[in-house]
Design a protein around this motif. Structure first.
Motif, mmCIF file in Angstrom:
data_model
loop_
_atom_site.group_PDB
_atom_site.id
_atom_site.type_symbol
_atom_site.label_atom_id
_atom_site.label_comp_id
_atom_site.label_asym_id
_atom_site.label_seq_id
_atom_site.Cartn_x
_atom_site.Cartn_y
_atom_site.Cartn_z
ATOM 1 N N MET A 26 -3.542 22.379 -26.424
ATOM 2 C CA MET A 26 -2.109 22.657 -26.389
ATOM 3 C C MET A 26 -1.728 23.786 -25.429
ATOM 4 N N ALA A 27 -2.657 24.242 -24.580
ATOM 5 C CA ALA A 27 -2.311 25.295 -23.621
ATOM 6 C C ALA A 27 -3.184 25.159 -22.387
ATOM 7 N N PRO A 28 -2.665 25.545 -21.205
ATOM 8 C CA PRO A 28 -3.434 25.365 -19.976
ATOM 9 C C PRO A 28 -4.763 26.121 -19.974
ATOM 10 N N ALA A 58 -8.694 14.397 -24.928
ATOM 11 C CA ALA A 58 -7.852 13.212 -25.098
ATOM 12 C C ALA A 58 -6.405 13.498 -24.740
ATOM 13 N N GLY A 59 -6.047 14.763 -24.574
ATOM 14 C CA GLY A 59 -4.667 15.075 -24.234
ATOM 15 C C GLY A 59 -4.525 16.540 -23.879
ATOM 16 N N VAL A 60 -3.611 16.825 -22.926
ATOM 17 C CA VAL A 60 -3.367 18.202 -22.507
ATOM 18 C C VAL A 60 -1.863 18.405 -22.358
ATOM 19 N N THR A 61 -1.433 19.662 -22.175
ATOM 20 C CA THR A 61 -0.007 19.914 -21.966
ATOM 21 C C THR A 61 0.361 19.643 -20.513
ATOM 22 N N THR A 82 -4.981 24.905 -30.650
ATOM 23 C CA THR A 82 -3.742 25.596 -30.284
ATOM 24 C C THR A 82 -4.016 27.078 -30.116
ATOM 25 N N LEU A 83 -3.056 27.771 -29.507
ATOM 26 C CA LEU A 83 -3.126 29.229 -29.435
ATOM 27 C C LEU A 83 -2.481 29.816 -30.683
ATOM 28 N N GLY A 84 -2.615 31.141 -30.845
ATOM 29 C CA GLY A 84 -2.114 31.776 -32.064
ATOM 30 C C GLY A 84 -0.640 32.116 -32.057
#
Lengths: 343, 298
Positions: B45-47, B63-66, B102-104
């Motif tokens: 969920m983050a670069p 399987a997936g990126v932003t 994900t990030l925090g």
């Protein structure tokens, strides 16, 4: 062009609008960034062991969000009707008496105190935003009463000033305590449609439906009030009681929407006016029709917000203003010769 | 009984029915989801998380990126699941992940909670400091069974950082003003990873301790902090020369500053220095080149 509102006509119109709502909700549930097949969804209903993304997207993400949009749209539109009638001001919307800034302040206090619990599936931000919204409306109401018994101007000015004051406090707090939590809060307040827990939707729907019913009960008195305080009293309406109920219920259902989805502008302003322009100003019909059409409008707007910049999503407030604004202007030009404002 | 009592009664029944039909919602805890022993479909969920996954050799498992994940180039070909700020939960589910990282940040944590509620595995890591980057690489590696690659990766980064530290150790620290935004002027404060990167590159933040992480400052403070070097991460990746020119013009009004007098104003590629990821050393080296161009001349 005055036509009388008969019970039969009212029921017919509500039923038609209800059918439109069901149809719109059904169509919108099939639209999204991921194309899903209804067949795959139905197949997965009987077989819970296998995980089907189609089923999960449809049942756990899309449907809850559509129901949320319907609940919020109905509440905001009704609340807009009531505030426009009570304040006798066409610019009134559900947030005019300080609900937006009160909710914002509540949410920011929740973040700054760092609470971390959930109450009935609601985060502290939602609970504090709810409390802040109701508290602010009460404060404005109280100040308005001090200025004279139900002077509309006093109430409006109190609302505007309290709004400005709390907004300034919010700016102050965000600038002394900069943190990513606060940015997230502001983002949350800007309108936040997500899939909610079933129980949250259930209770939210119950509260909003009850509120709308209560407003429907007092709609004949609201009709009288829109002629003015003196006229209403001469017609035998207990104006103080009507105002208090209408005010409290409208503020309550608006505060619920704030705690469900943050602030969503424009629905509460244009849907009541649109319905009034097309169907006339009688509150007995204005309240139920606004509720249903508010739902239709927000469900459709939220569906656009989900897909228009795919794969990202837009805040729904952007769509309500972009689509709602021009649409409303068309209605305004087309119908305004037929009606007189708020009478 | 009048209509008002009926209304209240019906609402109460409705509420009670709700609590009977649906379970009382439990507060979501991350611990109640069990990690699968083998993950084969990961959504980032983050670069910078994407960069870490690629650096750990998980190219095929992603399987997936932003949308903004553009490094390494292979990332641009992966399925997109929305942006960092506006994640699209439908797209995440459609990617059929067995792990979502994900990030925090609050917003991302909120997404993780929503996914947990539906029944997906999530992993949340905090990457706000350099030390947290190494921790996060370890955590992600543990979840994806890539410990060897992670050790190799962190050792490599540390080695290069140490070599650079040895080179700059004996020279005096260079005072750096890190400009995030020109109008109004905002700079990086001490409590940021940018500050850490500046120090790793042998510099020191010209701005002292502040309340804000990225404080807005006035002309007075700019003159008082007298930076030797001014660095601006580029707003857009194209036309860095043009932005360099604009920056020179902007700063020419502060011609008493050493950085302006000596024309030590640099507009640099923002991706390298704004994402705390496996390219940490490259970012630090970019900064070090701005601070001491003569060291890197050969």
């Amino acid at each position: 062009m005055k036509e009388l509102l008969t019970p039969k006509k009212l029921v017919m119109r509500i039923a038609t609008a209800g059918l439109v709502l069901v149809a719109v909700m059904f169509v919108c549930s099939l639209i999204g960034t991921q194309s899903i097949s209804l067949k795959a969804v139905l197949d997965a209903v009987g077989a819970p062991a296998t995980v089907s993304p189609d089923y999960e997207i449809f049942v756990k993400v899309r449907l809850p969000r559509i129901f949320l949009a319907a609940i919020v749209g109905a509440a905001l539109a009704c609340s807009g009707v009531v505030f426009q009638a009570l304040l006798r001001n066409p610019l009134a919307d559900p947030y005019i008496l300080g609900i937006s800034s009160g909710a914002g302040l509540g949410a920011i206090i929740a973040v700054m105190t760092g609470f971390n619990w959930t109450m009935w599936g609601r985060s502290p931000i939602a609970v504090f935003a709810f409390a802040g919204a109701l508290g602010t409306v009460w404060l404005v109401w109280f100040i308005g009463r001090l200025t004279g018994k139900f002077r509309v101007t006093g109430l409006l000015l109190a609302g505007v000033v309290v709004n400005a004051f709390f907004s300034a406090v919010i700016m102050f707090l965000t600038s002394i305590a900069e943190s990513q939590h606060l940015y997230a809060t502001i983002f949350w307040l800007m309108g936040n449609m997500t899939e909610e827990d079933s129980l949250v939707l259930w209770t939210g729907a119950g509260c909003v439906a009850a509120g709308i019913m209560a407003l429907f009960y007092i709609s004949p008195q609201l009709n009288a009030l829109s002629f003015g305080e003196e006229d209403a009293r001469s017609m035998g309406v207990n104006t103080a009681r009507t105002r208090t109920i209408a005010f409290a219920v409208a503020a309550f259902i608006t505060a619920i929407t704030v705690s469900l989805s943050g602030l969503i502008g424009f629905v509460g302003l244009i849907v009541p006016h649109g319905v009034r322009l097309v169907f006339g100003p009688d509150h007995r019909q204005l309240i139920p029709l606004s509720a249903i059409i508010g739902s239709v409008f927000l469900v459709a707007a939220d569906t656009l917000a989900r897909i228009i910049v795919a794969p990202a999503q837009l805040p729904v407030g952007v769509i309500t203003a972009i689509i709602g604004g021009p649409f409303f202007l068309v209605l305004l030009v087309k119908y305004s010769r037929r009606v007189t404002w708020l009478k | 009984m009048n209509k008002w009592w009926w209304l209240i009664l019906i609402v109460l029944c409705w509420m009670a029915a709700g609590f009977v039909i649906f379970d009382f919602p439990q507060s979501q805890k991350h611990s109640d989801t069990t990690m699968p022993s083998h993950v084969s479909r990961i959504v980032s969920m983050a670069p910078n998380l994407t960069e870490i996954l690629f650096a750990l050799g998980l190219d095929d498992e992603i399987a997936g990126v932003t949308l903004c994940s553009d490094y390494p180039p292979a990332a641009t070909e992966k399925t997109k699941v929305g942006t960092f700020w506006q994640p699209n939960i439908e797209a995440v589910i459609a990617a059929k992940p067995d792990l979502v990282i994900t990030l925090g940040f609050d917003l991302q944590q909120n997404l993780a909670e929503r996914l947990n509620r539906i029944g997906y595995n999530t992993l949340t890591v905090n990457i706000e400091k350099v030390s947290q980057l190494f921790e996060a690489i370890g955590i992600i590696a543990a979840a994806t069974d890539r410990q060897d690659r992670a050790d190799e990766l962190t050792r490599g980064i540390r080695k290069k950082l140490n070599r650079l530290a040895a080179v700059v150790a004996n020279s005096e620290k260079v005072r750096v003003l890190w400009v995030v935004q020109e109008e109004p002027l905002r700079v990086a404060g001490r409590d940021t990873f940018i500050n850490e990167m500046i120090e790793l590159a042998g510099g020191e933040n010209a701005i002292g301790p502040t309340i804000h992480k990225y404080p807005p400052i006035g002309a007075e403070q700019v003159i008082a902090c007298s930076p030797h070097v001014i660095i601006e991460p580029a707003m857009e990746q194209q036309d860095i020369d043009g932005q360099q020119h604009t920056a020179m013009q902007y700063w020419s009004k502060f011609n008493s500053l050493p950085a302006v007098k000596n024309r030590h104003i640099y507009v640099i590629d923002a991706d390298r220095v704004s994402r705390l990821g496996p390219r940490l050393y490259e970012g630090v080296e970019t900064i070090a080149r701005c601070l001491r161009p003569q060291l890197f001349a050969n």
